[in-house]
Write a protein that holds these residues in place. Structure first.
Motif, PDB file in Angstrom:
ATOM      1  N   GLY A  12      14.248   0.859   9.113  1.00  0.00           N
ATOM      2  CA  GLY A  12      13.564  -0.415   8.916  1.00  0.00           C
ATOM      3  C   GLY A  12      13.160  -0.607   7.471  1.00  0.00           C
ATOM      4  N   ALA A  13      14.068  -0.217   6.554  1.00  0.00           N
ATOM      5  CA  ALA A  13      13.713  -0.147   5.133  1.00  0.00           C
ATOM      6  C   ALA A  13      14.131  -1.362   4.319  1.00  0.00           C
ATOM      7  N   ALA A  14      14.640  -2.391   4.966  1.00  0.00           N
ATOM      8  CA  ALA A  14      15.151  -3.536   4.207  1.00  0.00           C
ATOM      9  C   ALA A  14      14.057  -4.381   3.573  1.00  0.00           C
ATOM     10  N   GLN A  15      12.868  -4.369   4.163  1.00  0.00           N
ATOM     11  CA  GLN A  15      11.798  -5.222   3.648  1.00  0.00           C
ATOM     12  C   GLN A  15      10.448  -4.698   4.101  1.00  0.00           C
ATOM     13  N   GLY A  16       9.382  -5.337   3.632  1.00  0.00           N
ATOM     14  CA  GLY A  16       8.039  -5.024   4.075  1.00  0.00           C
ATOM     15  C   GLY A  16       7.610  -3.592   3.820  1.00  0.00           C
ATOM     16  N   ILE A  17       6.933  -3.009   4.800  1.00  0.00           N
ATOM     17  CA  ILE A  17       6.418  -1.655   4.660  1.00  0.00           C
ATOM     18  C   ILE A  17       7.544  -0.663   4.424  1.00  0.00           C
ATOM     19  N   GLY A  18       8.639  -0.791   5.155  1.00  0.00           N
ATOM     20  CA  GLY A  18       9.747   0.143   5.017  1.00  0.00           C
ATOM     21  C   GLY A  18      10.322   0.181   3.616  1.00  0.00           C
ATOM     22  N   ARG A  19      10.489  -0.980   3.017  1.00  0.00           N
ATOM     23  CA  ARG A  19      11.015  -1.014   1.655  1.00  0.00           C
ATOM     24  C   ARG A  19      10.028  -0.379   0.683  1.00  0.00           C
ATOM     25  N   SER A  20       8.748  -0.664   0.855  1.00  0.00           N
ATOM     26  CA  SER A  20       7.726  -0.066  -0.008  1.00  0.00           C
ATOM     27  C   SER A  20       7.739   1.448   0.109  1.00  0.00           C
ATOM     28  N   VAL A  21       7.891   1.965   1.327  1.00  0.00           N
ATOM     29  CA  VAL A  21       7.944   3.408   1.548  1.00  0.00           C
ATOM     30  C   VAL A  21       9.154   4.012   0.837  1.00  0.00           C
ATOM     31  N   ALA A  22      10.304   3.377   0.988  1.00  0.00           N
ATOM     32  CA  ALA A  22      11.519   3.875   0.334  1.00  0.00           C
ATOM     33  C   ALA A  22      11.357   3.897  -1.183  1.00  0.00           C
ATOM     34  N   GLU A  23      10.789   2.852  -1.733  1.00  0.00           N
ATOM     35  CA  GLU A  23      10.581   2.775  -3.184  1.00  0.00           C
ATOM     36  C   GLU A  23       9.616   3.855  -3.666  1.00  0.00           C
ATOM     37  N   ALA A  24       8.586   4.134  -2.868  1.00  0.00           N
ATOM     38  CA  ALA A  24       7.597   5.141  -3.259  1.00  0.00           C
ATOM     39  C   ALA A  24       8.232   6.528  -3.319  1.00  0.00           C
ATOM     40  N   TYR A  25       9.057   6.847  -2.340  1.00  0.00           N
ATOM     41  CA  TYR A  25       9.727   8.147  -2.351  1.00  0.00           C
ATOM     42  C   TYR A  25      10.690   8.262  -3.525  1.00  0.00           C
ATOM     43  N   ALA A  26      11.424   7.193  -3.801  1.00  0.00           N
ATOM     44  CA  ALA A  26      12.357   7.216  -4.930  1.00  0.00           C
ATOM     45  C   ALA A  26      11.609   7.425  -6.238  1.00  0.00           C
ATOM     46  N   LEU A  27      10.466   6.749  -6.385  1.00  0.00           N
ATOM     47  CA  LEU A  27       9.650   6.894  -7.585  1.00  0.00           C
ATOM     48  C   LEU A  27       9.137   8.326  -7.727  1.00  0.00           C
ATOM     49  N   GLY A 207     -13.403  -4.284   2.515  1.00  0.00           N
ATOM     50  CA  GLY A 207     -13.508  -5.441   1.632  1.00  0.00           C
ATOM     51  C   GLY A 207     -12.198  -6.107   1.299  1.00  0.00           C
ATOM     52  N   ARG A 208     -11.122  -5.640   1.902  1.00  0.00           N
ATOM     53  CA  ARG A 208      -9.829  -6.271   1.632  1.00  0.00           C
ATOM     54  C   ARG A 208      -8.845  -5.987   2.764  1.00  0.00           C
ATOM     55  N   VAL A 209      -7.815  -6.827   2.832  1.00  0.00           N
ATOM     56  CA  VAL A 209      -6.683  -6.619   3.732  1.00  0.00           C
ATOM     57  C   VAL A 209      -5.765  -5.566   3.111  1.00  0.00           C
ATOM     58  N   GLY A 210      -5.062  -4.828   3.939  1.00  0.00           N
ATOM     59  CA  GLY A 210      -4.170  -3.795   3.430  1.00  0.00           C
ATOM     60  C   GLY A 210      -2.875  -4.348   2.854  1.00  0.00           C
ATOM     61  N   VAL A 211      -2.205  -3.536   2.046  1.00  0.00           N
ATOM     62  CA  VAL A 211      -0.907  -3.879   1.466  1.00  0.00           C
ATOM     63  C   VAL A 211       0.045  -2.706   1.716  1.00  0.00           C
ATOM     64  N   PRO A 212       1.364  -2.944   1.621  1.00  0.00           N
ATOM     65  CA  PRO A 212       2.330  -1.891   1.941  1.00  0.00           C
ATOM     66  C   PRO A 212       2.126  -0.579   1.199  1.00  0.00           C
ATOM     67  N   SER A 213       1.667  -0.632  -0.048  1.00  0.00           N
ATOM     68  CA  SER A 213       1.494   0.605  -0.808  1.00  0.00           C
ATOM     69  C   SER A 213       0.422   1.509  -0.194  1.00  0.00           C
ATOM     70  N   ASP A 214      -0.513   0.927   0.573  1.00  0.00           N
ATOM     71  CA  ASP A 214      -1.501   1.748   1.274  1.00  0.00           C
ATOM     72  C   ASP A 214      -0.805   2.673   2.274  1.00  0.00           C
ATOM     73  N   ILE A 215       0.232   2.171   2.900  1.00  0.00           N
ATOM     74  CA  ILE A 215       0.977   2.955   3.884  1.00  0.00           C
ATOM     75  C   ILE A 215       1.945   3.914   3.189  1.00  0.00           C
ATOM     76  N   SER A 216       2.535   3.471   2.097  1.00  0.00           N
ATOM     77  CA  SER A 216       3.461   4.332   1.356  1.00  0.00           C
ATOM     78  C   SER A 216       2.779   5.606   0.889  1.00  0.00           C
ATOM     79  N   ARG A 217       1.577   5.465   0.355  1.00  0.00           N
ATOM     80  CA  ARG A 217       0.844   6.643  -0.119  1.00  0.00           C
ATOM     81  C   ARG A 217       0.533   7.604   1.022  1.00  0.00           C
ATOM     82  N   ALA A 218       0.260   7.050   2.195  1.00  0.00           N
ATOM     83  CA  ALA A 218      -0.017   7.896   3.354  1.00  0.00           C
ATOM     84  C   ALA A 218       1.226   8.672   3.777  1.00  0.00           C
TER      85      ALA A 218
END
Length: 249
Positions: A12-27, A207-218
């Protein structure tokens, strides 16, 4: 956290959380395999990672099909020789009254969200057990496994099943040094955060809504090779919402 020389598969890496996760690992230095049924978006995501200097390939995969899942891992091993991390992110929801939800729709949600999670973990583990260091699996559950809105029966059931599958596989695969954990995201905004209202953010104790990078770091934390004592857990990332008592006046 460095994942240099690690091979990571994200469904499920084409967009959203999945894409953010893939990018984080590559980085972080990993070789990343992006799997999705959306070919154009998935190929573009992999190309973007390569453009930034990362190593990534896209593999078309319909996680409803066992053969597609098997071919995903065959392709990964052929390309990169090993598998170290799997993130089971592929998922779908159906918001429909339980009076109207069909058995076909129910089965589709459970097959995409849960059955694929088991099948992908099984196939990945066959390769991970050959590694000297084993491997790590991260499953994407949801806070909807613990709390619900109307008309979310199939989705809630699937996410509850993922949390149970996670601890079961953690016990079964532990002898092979394979750790299995899951993440339960709350409200993660994959669109334009600036369009959210102040009240959307204010209702969260964080105090805020979450963003995909919050999940990527996890994901990086749970699959870090140094965290060998972390397995069978469900990491809730929801800005504190499931701990907040909410009463109507």
């Amino acid at each position: 956290m460095s994942f240099t020389d690690q091979v990571v598969v994200v469904t499920g890496a084409a967009q959203g959380i999945g894409r953010s996760v893939a990018e984080a690992y590559a980085l972080a230095g990993a070789k990343v395999v992006l799997a999705d049924v959306q070919e154009a978006e998935g190929a573009a995501a992999a190309a973007s990672i390569r453009h930034e200097g990362g190593q990534a390939i896209f593999v078309h995969c319909d996680v409803r099909r066992e053969q597609d899942i098997q071919e995903l891992f065959e392709t990964t091993v052929k390309e990169f020789q090993q598998i170290d991390v799997l993130v089971n992110n592929a998922g779908v929801s159906r918001w429909k009254s339980p009076y109207e939800l069909t058995v076909e729709e129910w089965d589709d949600v459970l097959n995409i969200n849960v059955r694929s999670c088991f099948l992908a973990s099984r196939e990945a583990a066959r390769h991970m057990k050959k590694n000297e260091h084993g491997g790590a699996i991260v499953n994407m559950a949801s806070t909807r496994a613990m709390m619900s809105e109307p008309h979310s029966e199939a989705y809630a059931a699937s996410k509850g099943a993922i949390t149970a599958l996670t601890h079961a596989m953690a016990v079964s695969l532990g002898k092979d040094q394979i750790r299995v954990n899951c993440i339960s995201p709350g409200w993660i905004e994959t669109g334009d955060v600036s369009k959210l209202a102040d009240t959307d953010h204010a209702q969260h104790p964080s105090g805020r809504v979450g963003v995909p990078s919050d999940i990527s770091r996890a994901c990086l934390y749970l699959s870090d090779p140094a965290n060998t004592f972390v397995t069978g857990t469900n990491l809730v990332i929801d800005g504190g919402m499931t701990r907040k008592m909410i009463y109507e006046d």
